[in-house]
Write a protein that holds these residues in place. Structure first.
Motif, mmCIF file in Angstrom:
data_model
loop_
_atom_site.group_PDB
_atom_site.id
_atom_site.type_symbol
_atom_site.label_atom_id
_atom_site.label_comp_id
_atom_site.label_asym_id
_atom_site.label_seq_id
_atom_site.Cartn_x
_atom_site.Cartn_y
_atom_site.Cartn_z
ATOM 1 N N GLN A 291 -71.686 -122.761 -77.743
ATOM 2 C CA GLN A 291 -72.664 -123.717 -77.207
ATOM 3 C C GLN A 291 -71.975 -124.654 -76.226
ATOM 4 N N LYS B 83 -76.618 -113.991 -69.179
ATOM 5 C CA LYS B 83 -77.982 -114.395 -69.555
ATOM 6 C C LYS B 83 -78.545 -115.406 -68.565
ATOM 7 N N LYS C 249 -68.086 -114.227 -75.263
ATOM 8 C CA LYS C 249 -69.273 -115.090 -75.406
ATOM 9 C C LYS C 249 -69.641 -115.745 -74.076
ATOM 10 N N VAL D 215 -71.149 -106.737 -73.985
ATOM 11 C CA VAL D 215 -71.928 -107.670 -73.171
ATOM 12 C C VAL D 215 -72.527 -106.958 -71.954
ATOM 13 N N HIS E 223 -71.356 -113.299 -71.833
ATOM 14 C CA HIS E 223 -72.733 -113.141 -72.297
ATOM 15 C C HIS E 223 -73.598 -114.331 -71.862
ATOM 16 N N TYR E 224 -73.050 -115.516 -72.044
ATOM 17 C CA TYR E 224 -73.765 -116.754 -71.715
ATOM 18 C C TYR E 224 -74.138 -116.790 -70.226
ATOM 19 N N ILE F 20 -71.949 -113.177 -80.826
ATOM 20 C CA ILE F 20 -72.011 -113.253 -79.369
ATOM 21 C C ILE F 20 -72.721 -114.536 -78.883
ATOM 22 N N ASP F 21 -73.633 -115.050 -79.689
ATOM 23 C CA ASP F 21 -74.386 -116.252 -79.310
ATOM 24 C C ASP F 21 -73.802 -117.531 -79.908
ATOM 25 N N ASP F 22 -72.655 -117.407 -80.574
ATOM 26 C CA ASP F 22 -72.109 -118.569 -81.269
ATOM 27 C C ASP F 22 -71.185 -119.425 -80.401
#
Ligand code: GDP
Length: 300
Positions: free
Chosen positions: A287, A125, A118, A153, A121-122, A283-285
């Motif tokens: 924060q 992005k 994750k 990713v 990915h973060y 993958i977007d979980d």
């Protein structure tokens, strides 16, 4: 924020449920603070944080500022923010540190590999050139699992196969990142070794070896802990911090059965930044931890 609120509360506002029932006429009932204390303890907030919060509420109460559930809610919010804001420090990655070297530690099963995926990915992005280093060489499956995430990713992942020397994998990855102009190396580290002291020795060794590249590395040592393990998460954080010196924490599985009070315990006991929270398997979980959003979600 809506996702955070839904995942944290799971339809059960454990802290602020039925607050109005804690009042009789316009007075807080005598056992109200005890009830809140129980709720906090049951949610893994730990004794210190719970007592601290209850004392805060008690002094507001003594000052005559809690006469209804709205005021109680406001007092709770204020106290929670006071506790959590100091540990909500996002991970800074200044452009002049290149490559930025991020170690990820944590015992098996806490969600370390998933969190690395994750994170990759973060930051991808966010426009960073990310390289993964498969430094958890003790377990063959860990390397494979990390490679699967890397493919998903779409970032490269350097590994040397099962049983390779973890420090050497990470050293080579940093070397490669330097020559290929990467911004960020996320290094997985062992989640388990023969003994706890082997594990800590290994982590210290990796640190020493990477410092041959950059005396200030690693720039972040992030510990992943699992919120559903409650007090164990705090114990792990204290042990890892003593052994290798952490700079941040990521707390996973806050969408699970955990009520998330562990954040309060960590805030009170360790005052170590909570960088990220994991609120699902996707993958977007992941924060960045935002105290205001978290508190709003808790007392929603
Ligand atoms: P590792 O052994 O520490 O590398 O753990 P893994 O990354 O393999 O994760 C263990 C399990 O936890 C997997 O099934 C993950 O999908 C799951 N997991 C990781 N993070 C989260 C999270 O934030 N929420 C939930 N619900 N599951 C998670």
């Amino acid at each position: 924020f809506a996702k955070l609120r839904a995942r944290l509360n799971k339809g059960d506002s454990w802290l602020t449920r039925d607050l109005s029932s804690l009042f009789t006429a316009d007075k807080l009932s005598p056992d109200a603070l005890e009830e809140l204390e129980t709720r906090l303890l049951m949610a893994d907030a730990g004794v210190e944080a719970t007592q601290w919060l209850i004392e805060r509420l008690q002094s507001e109460l003594n000052a005559g500022r809690i006469k209804n559930d709205k005021q109680l809610r406001a007092a709770l919010k204020k106290a929670l923010l006071e506790l959590l804001e100091p540990i909500a420090k996002p991970l800074q990655m200044p452009g002049f540190i290149k490559p930025f070297i991020l170690f990820v530690a944590g015992v098996n099963g806490v969600g370390k590999t998933t969190t690395i995926g994750k994170l990759a990915h973060y930051y991808k992005k966010a426009g960073k050139k990310v390289l993964l280093a498969a430094g958890d060489t003790f377990r063959a499956a860990a390397v494979e699992q990390l490679q699967t995430w890397a493919q998903r990713v779409d970032v490269p992942c350097l590994s040397q196969g099962e049983g390779a020397d973890s420090a050497s994998v990470i050293f080579d990855a940093v070397q490669s990142a330097k020559s290929r102009d990467f911004d960020l190396v996320i290094a997985d580290t062992a989640g388990r070794l023969h003994t706890q002291s082997h594990l800590m020795d290994e982590l210290r060794k990796i640190k020493r070896v990477v410092q041959k590249h950059d005396p200030y590395a690693p720039h972040e040592v992030l510990l992943v802990v699992d919120a559903t393990t409650g007090g164990n998460a705090l114990t792990q954080a204290i042990q890892f911090h003593e052994a290798i010196g952490l700079t941040g924490i990521a707390i996973t599985k806050l969408d699970g059965t955990a009520k998330g009070g562990i954040l309060l315990a960590i805030a009170r006991r360790m005052a170590l930044p909570v960088r990220f929270i994991g609120i699902g398997e996707g993958i977007d979980d992941l924060q960045p931890f935002d105290a205001a959003a978290y508190v709003d979600a808790l007392i929603a």
